[in-house]
Design a protein around this motif. Structure first.
Motif, PDB file in Angstrom:
ATOM      1  N   LEU A  13     -14.212  31.921 -48.828  1.00 16.74           N
ATOM      2  CA  LEU A  13     -13.762  32.418 -47.534  1.00 16.74           C
ATOM      3  C   LEU A  13     -14.782  32.107 -46.456  1.00 16.74           C
ATOM      4  N   ALA A  14     -14.313  32.047 -45.222  1.00 18.75           N
ATOM      5  CA  ALA A  14     -15.198  31.971 -44.060  1.00 18.75           C
ATOM      6  C   ALA A  14     -15.505  33.399 -43.626  1.00 18.75           C
ATOM      7  N   LEU A  15     -16.783  33.763 -43.645  1.00 15.51           N
ATOM      8  CA  LEU A  15     -17.183  35.138 -43.376  1.00 15.51           C
ATOM      9  C   LEU A  15     -18.133  35.228 -42.189  1.00 15.51           C
ATOM     10  N   GLY A  16     -18.123  36.372 -41.556  1.00 16.13           N
ATOM     11  CA  GLY A  16     -19.035  36.665 -40.450  1.00 16.13           C
ATOM     12  C   GLY A  16     -18.884  38.125 -40.090  1.00 16.13           C
ATOM     13  N   THR A  17     -19.548  38.541 -39.044  1.00 12.90           N
ATOM     14  CA  THR A  17     -19.419  39.926 -38.605  1.00 12.90           C
ATOM     15  C   THR A  17     -18.280  40.041 -37.592  1.00 12.90           C
ATOM     16  N   GLU A  18     -17.792  41.261 -37.406  1.00 12.52           N
ATOM     17  CA  GLU A  18     -16.770  41.484 -36.388  1.00 12.52           C
ATOM     18  C   GLU A  18     -17.306  41.121 -35.000  1.00 12.52           C
ATOM     19  N   GLN A  19     -18.582  41.444 -34.775  1.00 11.30           N
ATOM     20  CA  GLN A  19     -19.197  41.113 -33.480  1.00 11.30           C
ATOM     21  C   GLN A  19     -19.221  39.608 -33.253  1.00 11.30           C
ATOM     22  N   ASP A  22      -8.203  31.686 -35.341  1.00 19.42           N
ATOM     23  CA  ASP A  22      -7.665  30.835 -36.399  1.00 19.42           C
ATOM     24  C   ASP A  22      -8.725  29.817 -36.804  1.00 19.42           C
ATOM     25  N   ILE A  23      -8.387  29.014 -37.797  1.00 23.98           N
ATOM     26  CA  ILE A  23      -9.368  28.121 -38.391  1.00 23.98           C
ATOM     27  C   ILE A  23      -9.913  27.095 -37.389  1.00 23.98           C
ATOM     28  N   SER A  24      -9.095  26.690 -36.417  1.00 28.72           N
ATOM     29  CA  SER A  24      -9.559  25.714 -35.429  1.00 28.72           C
ATOM     30  C   SER A  24     -10.714  26.257 -34.593  1.00 28.72           C
ATOM     31  N   ASP A  25     -10.747  27.576 -34.423  1.00 26.61           N
ATOM     32  CA  ASP A  25     -11.820  28.181 -33.634  1.00 26.61           C
ATOM     33  C   ASP A  25     -13.181  28.076 -34.324  1.00 26.61           C
ATOM     34  N   LEU A  26     -13.177  27.815 -35.625  1.00 22.22           N
ATOM     35  CA  LEU A  26     -14.446  27.718 -36.358  1.00 22.22           C
ATOM     36  C   LEU A  26     -15.117  26.359 -36.210  1.00 22.22           C
ATOM     37  N   THR A  69     -10.736  20.219 -47.204  1.00 21.23           N
ATOM     38  CA  THR A  69      -9.744  20.716 -48.161  1.00 21.23           C
ATOM     39  C   THR A  69      -8.597  21.423 -47.459  1.00 21.23           C
ATOM     40  N   LEU A  70      -8.916  22.093 -46.341  1.00 20.85           N
ATOM     41  CA  LEU A  70      -7.895  22.816 -45.593  1.00 20.85           C
ATOM     42  C   LEU A  70      -7.271  21.976 -44.481  1.00 20.85           C
ATOM     43  N   LEU A 112     -13.057  35.837 -41.532  1.00 22.67           N
ATOM     44  CA  LEU A 112     -12.839  35.457 -40.141  1.00 22.67           C
ATOM     45  C   LEU A 112     -11.456  34.876 -39.893  1.00 22.67           C
ATOM     46  N   VAL A 113     -10.913  34.151 -40.871  1.00 24.13           N
ATOM     47  CA  VAL A 113      -9.585  33.538 -40.727  1.00 24.13           C
ATOM     48  C   VAL A 113      -8.833  33.709 -42.048  1.00 24.13           C
ATOM     49  N   PRO A 114      -7.513  33.675 -42.031  1.00 26.14           N
ATOM     50  CA  PRO A 114      -6.749  33.898 -43.272  1.00 26.14           C
ATOM     51  C   PRO A 114      -6.923  32.788 -44.299  1.00 26.14           C
ATOM     52  N   GLU A 115      -7.187  31.556 -43.852  1.00 33.51           N
ATOM     53  CA  GLU A 115      -7.277  30.434 -44.784  1.00 33.51           C
ATOM     54  C   GLU A 115      -8.456  30.594 -45.743  1.00 33.51           C
TER      55      GLU A 115
END
Length: 294
Positions: A165-171, A180-184, A208-209, A257-260
């Protein structure tokens, strides 16, 4: 007579290493069978001797300072060599015990939390752990790896295969407007590069995605636990193995951070070295039967 090594108290260093590895004075105290106050006192003494803080103290926990991270990595290297020598010495006369090597992350996040249950079922078997963040361990019965077990000459056991998964803090998510994934693709990303395990990295994850390679700034670290800490400090997004990081997700320390998500291309597996004893094989079979979440 001058000291041959310019070192602080070894007891203080051992306390610091346990606290840094667990990012918790309380967990370090339990590991070392002392009180949290004793751990705090030793670390304070070490900080006073070095003339700078090693931890930032917060209401909900502690985090390593830059100096603390530097000392932690150095201690890991030293303890790795000491642990290997001790394991070799023990193996010469004690074949009832089991020695197992793993990275700091795998040890702290998956292996160590399971030892209490094993000892409850098999109280007569001693387990010795060796941290192997930078080189493959030698002189051990078992070792844990991330990769293709088919490439091993020794017998192996698959432990689990995970989602990444792509992880981070809410902040962090709010600051960069991640929806969404494009924002990453353009945000700061944390990369973990280790000499032992070829961790799946961001370019492979995006590819992969079905996305292009990321273009944002990168932060490169060689220790996965430090990478997680950097993500907690809102430095960037980090890739996380869902089963390993259940505690982080459940507590909200990090969020998806994103559902993917990417299915891991490799499993975490156990290598059974040729010198493995009967107790080592018993432990190997027990580990292979454990479910990923604890």
């Amino acid at each position: 007579m001058p000291k041959p090594y310019d070192l602080p108290s070894l007891g203080d260093l051992a306390c610091f290493e346990a606290a840094a590895r667990n990012l918790s004075f309380k967990m370090a105290a339990a590991e070392m069978n002392v009180t949290p106050a004793a751990v705090s006192h030793r670390i304070k003494a070490l900080e006073e001797e070095l003339g700078q803080p090693l931890f930032n103290r917060h209401y909900r926990g502690v985090e390593l300072t830059e100096a603390g991270a530097l000392l932690f990595v150095s201690l890991q290297r030293g303890f790795e060599g000491i642990s290997e020598s001790v394991a070799r010495i023990r193996s010469r006369h004690d074949r009832s015990g089991v020695s197992i090597a793993a990275t700091t992350a795998m040890s702290g996040l998956w292996l160590t939390p399971r030892l209490a249950a094993f000892w409850k079922a098999h109280p007569g078997v001693a387990i010795s752990q060796m941290i192997e963040d930078y080189s493959r361990a030698r002189g051990v019965d078992l070792s844990i790896h991330y990769g293709d077990p088919a490439l091993e000459d020794d017998e192996t056991r698959v432990l689990f295969r995970d989602r990444i998964l792509a992880l981070g803090t809410e902040q962090f998510a709010e600051s960069y407007g991640i929806r969404d994934i494009s924002d990453l693709l353009d945000v700061p990303l944390i990369h973990t590069q280790s000499g032992v395990n070829a961790w799946t990295e961001w370019p492979e994850w995006f590819s992969t995605l079905g996305r292009t390679a990321p273009q944002g700034p990168g932060f490169f670290l060689n220790n996965y636990l430090i990478s997680l800490k950097a993500a907690e400090d809102h430095v960037g997004a980090v890739l996380g193995w869902e089963g390993l990081l259940g505690g982080y997700l459940d507590s909200g320390r990090l969020v998806q951070l994103v559902p993917e998500a990417m299915e891991s291309p490799h499993p975490f597996y156990l290598r059974i070295h040729g010198r493995a004893s009967a107790n080592a094989r018993l432990f190997a079979d027990w580990l292979a039967e454990q479910e990923t979440p604890l």
